[in-house]
Motif scaffolding. Sequence first.
Motif, PDB file in Angstrom:
ATOM      1  N   GLY A  53       0.816  -1.209   0.000  1.00  0.00           N
ATOM      2  CA  GLY A  53       0.000   0.000   0.000  1.00  0.00           C
ATOM      3  C   GLY A  53       0.844   1.252   0.000  1.00  0.00           C
ATOM      4  O   GLY A  53       0.597   2.194  -0.766  1.00  0.00           O
ATOM      5  N   ARG A  54       1.871   1.289   0.849  1.00  0.00           N
ATOM      6  CA  ARG A  54       2.753   2.461   0.945  1.00  0.00           C
ATOM      7  C   ARG A  54       3.503   2.697  -0.364  1.00  0.00           C
ATOM      8  O   ARG A  54       3.584   3.824  -0.848  1.00  0.00           O
ATOM      9  CB  ARG A  54       3.747   2.259   2.097  1.00  0.00           C
ATOM     10  N   VAL A  57       1.139   4.096  -3.075  1.00  0.00           N
ATOM     11  CA  VAL A  57       0.775   5.478  -2.757  1.00  0.00           C
ATOM     12  C   VAL A  57       1.941   6.422  -3.067  1.00  0.00           C
ATOM     13  O   VAL A  57       1.752   7.505  -3.627  1.00  0.00           O
ATOM     14  CB  VAL A  57       0.349   5.586  -1.278  1.00  0.00           C
ATOM     15  N   GLU A  97      -0.256  11.154   0.218  1.00  0.00           N
ATOM     16  CA  GLU A  97      -1.121   9.979   0.344  1.00  0.00           C
ATOM     17  C   GLU A  97      -2.113   9.942  -0.814  1.00  0.00           C
ATOM     18  O   GLU A  97      -3.301  10.176  -0.650  1.00  0.00           O
ATOM     19  CB  GLU A  97      -1.867  10.012   1.684  1.00  0.00           C
ATOM     20  N   ASN A  99      -4.151   7.968  -3.641  1.00  0.00           N
ATOM     21  CA  ASN A  99      -4.679   6.736  -4.227  1.00  0.00           C
ATOM     22  C   ASN A  99      -5.159   7.063  -5.638  1.00  0.00           C
ATOM     23  O   ASN A  99      -5.201   8.239  -6.017  1.00  0.00           O
ATOM     24  CB  ASN A  99      -5.803   6.181  -3.365  1.00  0.00           C
ATOM     25  N   LYS A 219     -12.489   5.343   4.287  1.00  0.00           N
ATOM     26  CA  LYS A 219     -11.825   6.618   4.581  1.00  0.00           C
ATOM     27  C   LYS A 219     -12.482   7.337   5.761  1.00  0.00           C
ATOM     28  O   LYS A 219     -11.824   7.670   6.736  1.00  0.00           O
ATOM     29  CB  LYS A 219     -11.849   7.525   3.340  1.00  0.00           C
ATOM     30  N   TRP A 269      -4.339   1.616   2.755  1.00  0.00           N
ATOM     31  CA  TRP A 269      -4.005   2.141   1.428  1.00  0.00           C
ATOM     32  C   TRP A 269      -4.102   1.053   0.362  1.00  0.00           C
ATOM     33  O   TRP A 269      -4.574   1.306  -0.738  1.00  0.00           O
ATOM     34  CB  TRP A 269      -2.592   2.726   1.428  1.00  0.00           C
ATOM     35  N   THR A 273      -6.623   1.480  -2.667  1.00  0.00           N
ATOM     36  CA  THR A 273      -6.137   1.524  -4.045  1.00  0.00           C
ATOM     37  C   THR A 273      -6.911   0.545  -4.917  1.00  0.00           C
ATOM     38  O   THR A 273      -7.375   0.893  -6.008  1.00  0.00           O
ATOM     39  CB  THR A 273      -4.630   1.186  -4.090  1.00  0.00           C
TER      40      THR A 273
END
Length: 892
Positions: A53-54, A57, A97, A99, A219, A269, A273
């Motif tokens: 995820g990181r 992003v 951050e 997406n 979110k 994330w 995504t």
Amino acid sequence: MITIDNSSLLAFSDNIDQPDFDRFRPEFLKACIEYRDVHQELIKHYHRTGGSGRQVVEKITLMTDLMLEGIFRFAIQDLDIQQPCTLIALGGYGRSEMNPLSDIDLMFFCQDPETPYMLQLSERMLYLLWDLAFDVGHCVRNEKQCIDIAADDLTACTALLDSRYLCGDEELFAHYEKKVLPAVMGRNSRSFIREKMAEHDKRIKKYGSSVYLLEPNIKEGEGGLRDLHTALWVSKIKYKVYTLRGLVIKGVMSEAEEEKFLEALDYLWRIRTELHYLSSRKNDQLHFEQQEQIALFLGYRDSKRALAVEQFMQDYYAQATRVEHLASTMISRASDHDREESRILGYLRRRNVDDGFYALRGELNVTEDDLFVNQPELMMKAFWLAQRQELKLSLKLKTLIRESLHLINDRLRRSRAMSSMFLDILRYKRGIYEILSQMHHLLFLNQFIPEFKRIYCRVQHDAYHIYTVDTHTLFAIREVEKLWRGKYTEKKPLLTRVADEVEKPELLILSVMLHDIGKGEGQKHSEKGAAMIPTIARRLGLNKEDSLRLQFLVMEHLQMAHISQRRDLHDERMIAQFAQTMEMSENLKMLYILTFADIKAVGPDVWSEWKGFLLQELYEKTYDVIERGDFYKEKRSEKIRNRKRKVVELLKDEFDPRALKECLRNFSTRYLMTYRSLQIAEHVRLILSRGDDPLAMSVVYNRESSYTEVILVTVDIAGLFSKISGVMAANGVNILGAQIFTQKSGIAVDILQVGRDGNIYDDDRKWATIEKDLIWFLQGRGDVDEQVEKRKSSILDLSRQVPTIPPRVDIDNEVSDEYTVVDVTTMDRVGLLYQIANSLKKIGIYIGVSKISTKGDRAGDTFYVQDIFGHKIVQPEKLDELRETLIKDLSS
């Protein structure tokens, strides 16, 4: 790995012979589109092949940064530069951050925002970004405007907290960092935290006040990204730091907490995504169909215990719970420091409540950090004290409990000190839900009752259950507590009285707590849950009688809802059998309350007064049988003679007694046993008043039980109920139940109960229209099919996707002496009852009683049916035809 490269965009500006924005804009836009499409596909492939995820992003953010740098350089090239300008990323983009479908929030920072130069630069960039299909928010501000708006506007202030340099004049950005950011960070921490928490509460209320909603917003919902953001914003303002790492350096946050924070972001994330890639537009809500796709993407597979999607969502809720706990810990820490008082004042307000515990500012705290090390049973004492003293657990106490959970072993679970205090909490009748929720939140409940862990964050993937199994269970306990506190005294007096009469409140709460415990083991959860009870009961020190009663309640917890909603409550034999199952009135009382709480806690719109009316009717009839065993043993013939006599007496002044007696002779024994004298008199009045009219109709509004009763009298014809249900469907009337009687003389008496979502149909003009339509179609002057289809097409289906289920047909020839009982479970839709009635008419099967039950997206309809000769259907080939016809027609 993939490389993000904007050299083509930068080279575009450098290689133009004569700078001319308007002339070269189409060509530059084409280059930007190519850059965007190529890199978006590369990043999508990287994500789908295992990128974290990181990492994903970071790559989306870098792609956006480099694109904006190229656009900025191209947009500014032929402008008359009048003042320095720097482009700053704000909000989520400022935090890096991004997406796939994230907004881009930008600020053009300069000395004078009003100059034509700044207007032209911002417009050029924005129009290019809009043409590239980016969702852009922007502002043009100077130093004073930034400082002023940060003081007046919480949203703007928050966005500035996350600002980051993109491109433009670096010296100007250094000035921004030196002058603007310190002013923003210097805001009064107390007011900022107060405003931010009010904003947080409003957001949670909007997006669902539970981590455990079955279609969570990843979110904005509780346990989502915004919880982490809020915690970080509050901490930044409180401790005057610019980054998460700054909190660690200042000693506010531990290295372990920082790692948990980053792990939570990475997890959310990655899901977000994939959610964005699956959505055609910006979307942060995990709808059912997307949950299934994301589960497969993440590698989950169906197993005997649970579907892949249920396993994924169970893990998601567990992570969301950790996020909520981490965020609330950070926020509490900042808030606690913010409201610190002097040591002297604090000491004076301190109140000792028990050995090792004291109260301060409405919170329960411990006198020693190692209190639980030597006496782990005092963790239960903490919950007991919090309940009795009406105190909240302090952040420090919560942390100590979480850190001490490993001390709870089987020996401690079986100790009298723990079990007796736990049962004492359950029998107190106040604050039970609040304390058990705290136990659940701190994972104490999972550790103390290991079986409860099996339903922790457990998902049921359908549109009926709004919450996870554990949350539903806690909400059901809250409903029982509401009864005890008199919240339903006016609207539900019988339930309130019965709840107060329960001999052992702690046993009732235990039955609610454990009623779904078997859902962690797959299908047949009642049986599996009941099998766990003896072990749990021994551990809690319950005697044999209480253990057996608890096991009985868990085993039978679905029966009252099923019988009341899907069986003929006028069937005396069935009531007598149910009473025999209950054995004693105390079992019935507890099951009645458990059933109410179970239904009420499923979701906000699941309970209806109609369901309550049916449940009460079943309770009262069964209670009478248990308490006065001979109540239903009165001779049928004597009861029928008495009823006929009373009806004649009631109507003798209106009709010829001979006509009355003849009408009553034409009724079946079942009808005369079903209705009381006053009801029969109303029906007879309608029959004898009809004359030569094609239809006699009576509509009675039962406001107390939230349904309308419709009595229809007409000459029986083939497919009569099909026509009636079709007319009702065409007029948007929802049938809840129907009893159909045909006299020996050929006169049909159809009695319908109708209503929807707790509302009755009480529009006299509507019923006049329905009566007119019924006469029209009974006379064969129109096609009901066409009217139903018109109704279907007139309803624009804006409903969300829900998990589909194939139709299911169950046939029971044991439950009734006179009828074959057919249970149909299928997706709910307009005209469903009409469709089923048509299918039965097609194969020569007649409906005597119909009961309609809807659970979210699915209908559970029950039909008591007979063949053309008025007999039960017993031939195997006819039963097969019945089942196959219904499944085929409902699947089409």
